[in-house]
Motif scaffolding. Structure first.
Motif, PDB file in Angstrom:
ATOM      1  N   ARG A   2      10.164 -24.937  14.134  1.00 34.93           N
ATOM      2  CA  ARG A   2      11.003 -24.182  15.060  1.00 34.93           C
ATOM      3  C   ARG A   2      10.739 -24.672  16.479  1.00 34.93           C
ATOM      4  O   ARG A   2       9.606 -24.971  16.841  1.00 34.93           O
ATOM      5  N   GLU A  23      15.880 -24.374  14.078  1.00 34.07           N
ATOM      6  CA  GLU A  23      15.061 -25.024  13.060  1.00 34.07           C
ATOM      7  C   GLU A  23      15.364 -26.517  13.099  1.00 34.07           C
ATOM      8  O   GLU A  23      16.526 -26.928  13.055  1.00 34.07           O
ATOM      9  N   GLY A  25      14.598 -29.806  10.989  1.00 31.73           N
ATOM     10  CA  GLY A  25      14.073 -30.240   9.708  1.00 31.73           C
ATOM     11  C   GLY A  25      13.338 -31.561   9.790  1.00 31.73           C
ATOM     12  O   GLY A  25      13.222 -32.180  10.859  1.00 31.73           O
ATOM     13  N   GLU A  26      12.866 -31.985   8.656  1.00 25.89           N
ATOM     14  CA  GLU A  26      12.221 -33.295   8.576  1.00 25.89           C
ATOM     15  C   GLU A  26      13.249 -34.386   8.822  1.00 25.89           C
ATOM     16  O   GLU A  26      14.434 -34.213   8.515  1.00 25.89           O
TER      17      GLU A  26
END
Length: 119
Positions: A2, A23, A25-26
């Motif tokens: 986050r 968020e 992400g990878e």
């Protein structure tokens, strides 16, 4: 992970800019995860914000930035974790603390070039 980013949910003036938790992400195939250290502010950002150049909403904003590579996605071979890099093209979303970004669009920042604002 986050982090915070400037987002727009509808077009308009500066009041539509919102500092939000998002968020991140990878990094995907061919992408890196960047911890941003500088973001470019450009007139085209106003066009995205006010809808003259439409973007899918909701959206991040900004096309230029610099940062440190923190993670590599699959297939990334031209940069390494810890590299200082910059970019100046899509995808939109530079106004963020962290972001995933295509590794092929990054340029290395030479040691003599700072990503800090001069005072």
């Amino acid at each position: 992970m986050r982090c915070h980013a400037i987002r727009i949910h509808h077009t308009g003036g500066p009041e539509v800019l919102s500092w939000e938790e998002i968020e991140v992400g990878e990094p995907g195939h061919g992408e890196v995860l960047l911890q941003q250290t500088a973001v470019g502010l450009n007139y085209i950002d106003i066009y995205h914000r006010n809808g003259l150049y439409p973007v899918p909403l909701p959206s991040g904003i900004g096309l230029e930035g610099a940062g440190v590579v923190e993670r590599l996605g699959p297939g990334v071979t031209d940069v390494r974790v810890g590299d200082r890099v910059a970019y100046a093209s899509a995808p939109i979303g530079a106004y963020a603390e962290w972001r995933a970004y295509p590794a092929e669009r990054l340029v290395a920042l030479p040691a003599g070039i700072s990503d800090r604002r001069r005072r």
